[in-house]
Design a protein around this motif. Structure first.
Motif, PDB file in Angstrom:
ATOM      1  N   GLU A 186       4.422  -0.573  -5.927  1.00 63.61           N
ATOM      2  CA  GLU A 186       4.484  -1.770  -6.376  1.00 63.61           C
ATOM      3  C   GLU A 186       4.659  -2.745  -5.196  1.00 63.61           C
ATOM      4  OE1 GLU A 186       4.889  -5.974  -8.224  1.00 63.61           O
ATOM      5  OE2 GLU A 186       4.259  -4.355  -9.216  1.00 63.61           O
ATOM      6  N   PRO A 207      -0.973  -5.424   0.529  1.00 65.46           N
ATOM      7  CA  PRO A 207      -2.122  -4.740   1.253  1.00 65.46           C
ATOM      8  C   PRO A 207      -1.529  -3.491   2.658  1.00 65.46           C
ATOM      9  CG  PRO A 207      -2.750  -6.821   0.584  1.00 65.46           C
ATOM     10  CD  PRO A 207      -0.913  -6.820   1.569  1.00 65.46           C
ATOM     11  N   SER A 232      -3.991   7.936  -6.043  1.00 65.16           N
ATOM     12  CA  SER A 232      -3.268   6.713  -5.758  1.00 65.16           C
ATOM     13  C   SER A 232      -1.916   6.121  -7.198  1.00 65.16           C
ATOM     14  CB  SER A 232      -3.938   5.316  -5.400  1.00 65.16           C
ATOM     15  OG  SER A 232      -4.132   4.770  -7.102  1.00 65.16           O
ATOM     16  N   THR A 234      -1.590   3.955  -8.581  1.00 66.21           N
ATOM     17  CA  THR A 234      -1.892   2.543  -9.067  1.00 66.21           C
ATOM     18  C   THR A 234      -1.887   1.925 -10.369  1.00 66.21           C
ATOM     19  OG1 THR A 234      -3.829   2.105  -7.821  1.00 66.21           O
ATOM     20  CG2 THR A 234      -2.005   1.475  -6.176  1.00 66.21           C
ATOM     21  N   GLY A 236      -3.760  -0.935 -11.126  1.00 66.65           N
ATOM     22  CA  GLY A 236      -5.367  -2.089 -10.824  1.00 66.65           C
ATOM     23  C   GLY A 236      -5.165  -2.492 -11.379  1.00 66.65           C
ATOM     24  N   ILE A 242      -2.000  -4.784  -4.391  1.00 63.56           N
ATOM     25  CA  ILE A 242      -3.251  -4.412  -4.982  1.00 63.56           C
ATOM     26  C   ILE A 242      -4.411  -5.537  -5.406  1.00 63.56           C
ATOM     27  CG2 ILE A 242      -2.581  -1.690  -5.269  1.00 63.56           C
ATOM     28  CD1 ILE A 242      -2.197  -2.370  -8.341  1.00 63.56           C
ATOM     29  N   TYR A 247      -7.162  -3.761  -3.693  1.00 58.17           N
ATOM     30  CA  TYR A 247      -7.073  -3.051  -4.117  1.00 58.17           C
ATOM     31  C   TYR A 247      -8.166  -1.339  -3.222  1.00 58.17           C
ATOM     32  CZ  TYR A 247      -8.155   0.281  -8.448  1.00 58.17           C
ATOM     33  OH  TYR A 247      -8.556   1.457  -8.945  1.00 58.17           O
ATOM     34  N   MET A 259      -8.576   7.190  -7.445  1.00 56.61           N
ATOM     35  CA  MET A 259      -7.941   5.402  -7.185  1.00 56.61           C
ATOM     36  C   MET A 259      -7.667   5.611  -8.783  1.00 56.61           C
ATOM     37  SD  MET A 259      -7.131   3.815  -4.834  1.00 56.61           S
ATOM     38  CE  MET A 259      -6.607   2.462  -4.973  1.00 56.61           C
ATOM     39  N   TYR A 261      -5.757   2.824 -12.525  1.00 52.09           N
ATOM     40  CA  TYR A 261      -5.694   1.825 -13.171  1.00 52.09           C
ATOM     41  C   TYR A 261      -5.198   2.501 -14.835  1.00 52.09           C
ATOM     42  CZ  TYR A 261      -7.645  -2.162 -15.452  1.00 52.09           C
ATOM     43  OH  TYR A 261      -7.719  -3.692 -16.221  1.00 52.09           O
ATOM     44  N   ASP A 274      -8.650  -9.641 -12.559  1.00 50.18           N
ATOM     45  CA  ASP A 274      -9.369  -7.563 -12.105  1.00 50.18           C
ATOM     46  C   ASP A 274      -8.856  -6.739 -12.911  1.00 50.18           C
ATOM     47  OD1 ASP A 274      -8.062  -8.410  -9.035  1.00 50.18           O
ATOM     48  OD2 ASP A 274      -6.305  -9.046  -9.877  1.00 50.18           O
ATOM     49  N   ARG A 279     -12.867  -3.077 -10.700  1.00 58.46           N
ATOM     50  CA  ARG A 279     -12.079  -2.122 -10.295  1.00 58.46           C
ATOM     51  C   ARG A 279     -13.257  -1.286  -9.810  1.00 58.46           C
ATOM     52  NH1 ARG A 279      -8.875  -5.515  -7.219  1.00 58.46           N
ATOM     53  NH2 ARG A 279      -6.966  -5.391  -8.513  1.00 58.46           N
TER      54      ARG A 279
END
Length: 360
Positions: A186, A207, A232, A234, A236, A242, A247, A259, A261, A274, A279
């Motif tokens: 982040e 981003p 990733s 991430t 999510g 993102i 994203y 990716m 989540y 989101d 996603r």
């Protein structure tokens, strides 16, 4: 048959030995896991990985400062089912002798040795966005812009140095499903020393900063370990870097193959745009798979373990039907606290049956 088995074991041992030579040149790809536009393949067979986030695996109190409780590695890897996946912390601090301050890989080597011995797959996470077990220093936007290659982490040098060291050392391991550079990245800016979520701001270029980071670090991993996937890590949702179209921007990086989540139904807002469904739709357009690498629900004093198991069984089935490419449960611990309300999943938790059923 006996001769074939012995030859196979020798081959695995040779691969492991090669992976431990940090000075070896990049190896030809021996990656067992591949990514398609919508899912994963293990040993040329469609794979919907499920298993546990077991972040504590590399804790060894006789060697390192640890990250959680110490785990019986043989007991753990013999218990998780075949074709499962375990995500764990491969942080630089866990490869340091706590007494001398020098590099010491014994605790981490033991994780890979146990995984190979039981023929189980693992997903190593090379650092955390909030640096748990590494001094709790939040990695801000400046870190993703340049700090990852300039700020020292200890005896292993910078994060860039640690990526080189870790990937070179373990790239020959047959158990490695892929690499996750950062857990929950982040690139926010901190407004106070603690940098809690309410003490962060998000710059408009976040981003792009995160995308550039994955271009560089993911590309670095691909060069060191050809064919191996980069995840990733991430969260999510609407986190800095993102949110919304950030994203898919990150997902389009050539340094990202899968990716992530993270799903915590207790903590999720039902009104956030989101969602996992959104996603998944974005990833269909990008042409890369998305995995739910953390699914956590509290139990203990607040919810029975059986009720949690029933709820998460249904939730993982929903994720699979929706098009997610796999799901892992947060989090396995060897010392669960049944008298408290936690995410703990102990050795005798009913969720083991859920994982076993899904893996089979």
């Amino acid at each position: 048959m006996r001769r074939i088995a012995i030859v196979g074991l020798v081959a695995v041992a040779l691969l492991a030995a090669c992976g431990r030579n940090a000075d070896a040149p990049a190896l030809p790809s021996n990656a067992r896991v591949k990514a398609t536009a919508t899912g994963l393949v293990l040993d040329r067979t469609p794979w919907w990985p499920t298993g546990f986030d077991a972040y504590q695996l590399a804790t060894d109190w006789s060697v390192n400062v640890g990250c959680g409780a110490q785990v019986d590695l043989n007991a753990y890897f013999s218990a998780v089912p075949a074709r499962s996946l375990t995500r764990f912390n491969l942080f630089a601090a866990l490869a340091v002798d706590k007494k001398t301050g020098r590099a010491d890989f014994r605790a981490v080597d033991a994780v890979f040795a146990a995984a190979a011995r039981h023929r189980r797959m693992v997903l190593p996470v090379l650092t955390g966005g909030a640096s748990p077990c590494e001094g709790d220093m939040f990695k801000d936007r400046s870190w993703y812009r340049s700090g990852w290659s300039s700020l020292p982490l200890g005896p292993h040098g910078t994060f860039a140095d640690w990526v080189d060291t870790a990937v070179k050392r373990y790239r020959g391991e047959p158990s490695v499903a892929g690499w996750e550079p950062v857990g929950e990245p982040e690139p926010a800016d901190c407004t106070a020393a603690g940098c809690t979520w309410s003490q962060r701001t998000c710059a408009a270029d976040a981003p792009k900063v995160l995308r550039s980071f994955f271009d560089a670090v993911g590309g670095r991993i691909h060069r060191l370990d050809p064919g191996r996937l980069v995840f990733s890590g991430t969260t999510g949702g609407d986190q800095c870097g993102i949110a919304g179209d950030g994203y898919p921007l990150v997902a389009r990086s050539p340094g990202v193959d899968v990716m992530d989540y993270h799903d915590y139904p207790d903590d999720a807002s039902p009104t956030t745009p989101d969602t996992l469904a959104a996603r998944i739709a974005q990833m269909r357009a990008v042409g890369k798979p998305i995995v739910v690498n953390e699914v956590g629900l509290r139990a203990g004093s607040c919810l029975s373990r059986d009720e949690r198991a029933r709820s998460l069984r249904a939730r993982l089935a929903d994720h699979r039907r929706a098009g997610a490419a796999g799901a892992l449960l947060w989090a396995y611990v060897p010392d669960p606290r049944p008298d408290q309300c936690t995410f703990d999943i102990g050795p005798d938790d009913p969720l083991w049956k859920v994982v076993s059923d899904l893996a089979s």
